[in-house]
Design an enzyme around this catalytic site. Structure first.
Site, PDB file in Angstrom:
ATOM      1  N   LYS A  65      -8.395  40.572  -3.920  1.00 43.06           N
ATOM      2  CA  LYS A  65      -7.134  39.855  -4.148  1.00 43.06           C
ATOM      3  C   LYS A  65      -6.497  39.287  -2.873  1.00 43.06           C
ATOM      4  O   LYS A  65      -5.816  38.279  -2.918  1.00 43.06           O
ATOM      5  CB  LYS A  65      -6.124  40.754  -4.869  1.00 43.06           C
ATOM      6  CG  LYS A  65      -6.461  40.988  -6.332  1.00 43.06           C
ATOM      7  CD  LYS A  65      -5.341  41.754  -7.027  1.00 43.06           C
ATOM      8  CE  LYS A  65      -5.710  42.061  -8.470  1.00 43.06           C
ATOM      9  NZ  LYS A  65      -4.614  42.680  -9.211  1.00 43.06           N
ATOM     10  N   ASP A  98       0.027  38.601 -11.898  1.00 43.87           N
ATOM     11  CA  ASP A  98       0.469  39.987 -12.127  1.00 43.87           C
ATOM     12  C   ASP A  98       1.995  40.030 -12.022  1.00 43.87           C
ATOM     13  O   ASP A  98       2.674  40.672 -12.837  1.00 43.87           O
ATOM     14  CB  ASP A  98      -0.106  40.939 -11.064  1.00 43.87           C
ATOM     15  CG  ASP A  98      -1.580  41.254 -11.296  1.00 43.87           C
ATOM     16  OD1 ASP A  98      -2.016  41.200 -12.452  1.00 43.87           O
ATOM     17  OD2 ASP A  98      -2.276  41.550 -10.304  1.00 43.87           O
TER      18      ASP A  98
HETATM   19  N1  NAP Z   1      -0.229  46.475 -16.767  1.00 41.28           N
HETATM   20  C1  NAP Z   1      -0.902  45.788 -15.867  1.00 41.28           C
HETATM   21  O1  NAP Z   1      -1.225  44.608 -16.039  1.00 41.28           O
HETATM   22  C2  NAP Z   1      -1.269  46.441 -14.571  1.00 41.28           C
HETATM   23  C3  NAP Z   1      -1.785  45.686 -13.508  1.00 41.28           C
HETATM   24  C4  NAP Z   1      -2.096  46.329 -12.307  1.00 41.28           C
HETATM   25  C5  NAP Z   1      -1.912  47.693 -12.207  1.00 41.28           C
HETATM   26  N2  NAP Z   1      -1.403  48.394 -13.245  1.00 41.28           N
HETATM   27  C6  NAP Z   1      -1.147  49.858 -13.138  1.00 41.28           C
HETATM   28  O2  NAP Z   1      -0.610  50.115 -11.871  1.00 41.28           O
HETATM   29  C7  NAP Z   1      -1.253  51.228 -11.268  1.00 41.28           C
HETATM   30  C8  NAP Z   1      -1.372  50.971  -9.777  1.00 41.28           C
HETATM   31  O3  NAP Z   1      -2.270  49.897  -9.556  1.00 41.28           O
HETATM   32  P1  NAP Z   1      -2.476  49.265  -8.099  1.00 41.28           P
HETATM   33  O4  NAP Z   1      -3.451  48.178  -8.243  1.00 41.28           O
HETATM   34  O5  NAP Z   1      -1.159  49.002  -7.486  1.00 41.28           O
HETATM   35  O6  NAP Z   1      -3.160  50.502  -7.346  1.00 41.28           O
HETATM   36  P2  NAP Z   1      -3.192  50.793  -5.774  1.00 41.28           P
HETATM   37  O7  NAP Z   1      -3.115  49.530  -5.010  1.00 41.28           O
HETATM   38  O8  NAP Z   1      -4.319  51.730  -5.583  1.00 41.28           O
HETATM   39  O9  NAP Z   1      -1.807  51.608  -5.519  1.00 41.28           O
HETATM   40  C9  NAP Z   1      -1.582  52.861  -6.107  1.00 41.28           C
HETATM   41  C10 NAP Z   1      -0.151  53.305  -5.834  1.00 41.28           C
HETATM   42  O10 NAP Z   1       0.082  54.528  -6.528  1.00 41.28           O
HETATM   43  C11 NAP Z   1       0.443  55.545  -5.599  1.00 41.28           C
HETATM   44  N3  NAP Z   1      -0.154  56.810  -6.054  1.00 41.28           N
HETATM   45  C12 NAP Z   1      -1.457  57.047  -6.325  1.00 41.28           C
HETATM   46  N4  NAP Z   1      -1.627  58.321  -6.730  1.00 41.28           N
HETATM   47  C13 NAP Z   1      -0.410  58.905  -6.676  1.00 41.28           C
HETATM   48  C14 NAP Z   1       0.063  60.216  -6.973  1.00 41.28           C
HETATM   49  N5  NAP Z   1      -0.766  61.189  -7.374  1.00 41.28           N
HETATM   50  N6  NAP Z   1       1.395  60.460  -6.799  1.00 41.28           N
HETATM   51  C15 NAP Z   1       2.233  59.484  -6.376  1.00 41.28           C
HETATM   52  N7  NAP Z   1       1.846  58.228  -6.091  1.00 41.28           N
HETATM   53  C16 NAP Z   1       0.531  57.938  -6.245  1.00 41.28           C
HETATM   54  C17 NAP Z   1      -0.102  55.103  -4.281  1.00 41.28           C
HETATM   55  O11 NAP Z   1       0.648  55.709  -3.255  1.00 41.28           O
HETATM   56  P3  NAP Z   1       0.038  55.887  -1.757  1.00 41.28           P
HETATM   57  O12 NAP Z   1       0.385  54.621  -1.025  1.00 41.28           O
HETATM   58  O13 NAP Z   1       0.730  57.075  -1.247  1.00 41.28           O
HETATM   59  O14 NAP Z   1      -1.452  56.083  -1.927  1.00 41.28           O
HETATM   60  C18 NAP Z   1       0.135  53.584  -4.365  1.00 41.28           C
HETATM   61  O15 NAP Z   1       1.479  53.257  -4.103  1.00 41.28           O
HETATM   62  C19 NAP Z   1      -2.623  51.309 -11.961  1.00 41.28           C
HETATM   63  O16 NAP Z   1      -2.991  52.651 -12.099  1.00 41.28           O
HETATM   64  C20 NAP Z   1      -2.424  50.647 -13.306  1.00 41.28           C
HETATM   65  O17 NAP Z   1      -2.245  51.620 -14.302  1.00 41.28           O
HETATM   66  C21 NAP Z   1      -1.090  47.796 -14.416  1.00 41.28           C
END
Ligand code: NAP
Length: 272
Positions: A65, A98
């Protein structure tokens, strides 16, 4: 025939092919959407190869991305976010749908973000897109993140477009009574991940809107708990469908058949 696709590495299970192919079929378009596993070192060849082959559009997922910005010109909020998930291949223009999908999910639930205080939990790809679009639309954004340095950096970046501060993840209880919208952008509550609330339950006042970006399961622990407290809830599946619908609109110039796309997404996820 018009060609579309999604590129990622690994590509894994994406519901985008199901959503877009269902929309093409519904509208009687001669078009197909495929998924391609593209290694980071092959990204340039994939983009320019798609252009040479006459592809109309790509979706882009992890880990491309941000890297793709080397080859496409970002449009709108994608420029500030620094990440693109949708490419108009003939024009080599990149969009962040997004962000748009999250905003549309809130708006379609009757939530106007302007002037509201929004707590964004998570500073990864999803949290970043959401924090930017909400600040850009006039919300005051509070970013929190497990890893403080990443959250602080995001808040600083978002301040270029609007109001944004960082609040420590382990002190969220202090925000009670000060928040209008809570958005979970962490995987907490997702199938296969830790089943715990991403925020202290004490923040769930009945006048707070709760938006969980997690869409599998549809009814996460956060959504269930928020409903019990009388909060209005916004579902992650709607963000997913609206981001796809906006990509569809960019590529085809046509009105996307939202209900058909949602049905296809739910069925591809095994959720109906
Ligand atoms: N509905 C949709 O269209 C859509 C689209 C994209 C994503 N999502 C959802 O958004 C979530 C995140 O996606 P992303 O692409 O942003 O992932 P990412 O870039 O890997 O970021 C994950 C985020 O979650 C935090 N995190 C991970 N495990 C954690 C835990 N056990 N406790 C507290 N914080 C935690 C991480 O914090 P750290 O910085 O501390 O690691 C980081 O801020 C996905 O799991 C998905 O379900 C939904």
């Amino acid at each position: 025939m018009q060609y579309f696709g999604i590129i990622g590495y690994p590509i894994g299970h994406s519901v985008s092919p199901a959503m877009h192919n269902a929309a093409f079929k519904h509208l009687g378009l001669e078009a197909i959407y495929l998924k391609f596993e593209v290694k980071p070192e092959d990204l340039r060849d994939a983009i320019f190869g798609a252009k040479a082959l006459g592809f109309k559009g790509f979706n882009v997922t992890i880990p491309h991305k941000e890297a793709v910005l080397e080859f496409v010109r970002p449009v709108g909020i994608a420029k500030q976010i620094g990440a693109v998930n949708t490419i108009d291949i003939p024009k080599l223009e990149g969009y962040n749908t997004d962000a748009y999908g999250a905003l549309k999910a809130l708006e379609s639930a009757g939530v106007d973000v302007e002037g509201k205080v929004a707590l964004v939990v998570g500073a990864g790809g999803a949290g970043r897109a959401i924090a930017f679009i909400l600040a850009d639309k006039g919300a005051t954004v509070i970013v929190t993140n497990r890893t403080e340095s990443r959250g602080l950096r995001l808040a600083e970046d978002v301040r270029k477009v609007g109001e944004c501060i960082f609040h420590p993840y382990n002190r969220l209880g202090e925000l009670k009574g000060r928040i209008d919208i809570i958005i979970n952008a962490t995987p907490l509550g997702m199938k296969g991940f830790e089943q715990k609330l991403p925020i202290p339950e004490i923040l769930l006042d009945r006048n707070v809107v709760v938006f969980d970006t997690v869409y599998n399961p549809l009814e996460t622990l956060l959504i269930k708990t928020a409903k019990k407290k009388g909060c209005k809830v916004v579902y992650g599946i709607d963000m997913l469908v609206y981001q796809g619908a906006e990509a569809f609109r960019i590529w085809t110039g046509l009105e996307p058949p939202i209900d058909i796309m949602k049905e296809a997404a739910l069925s591809a996820l095994g959720l109906q």
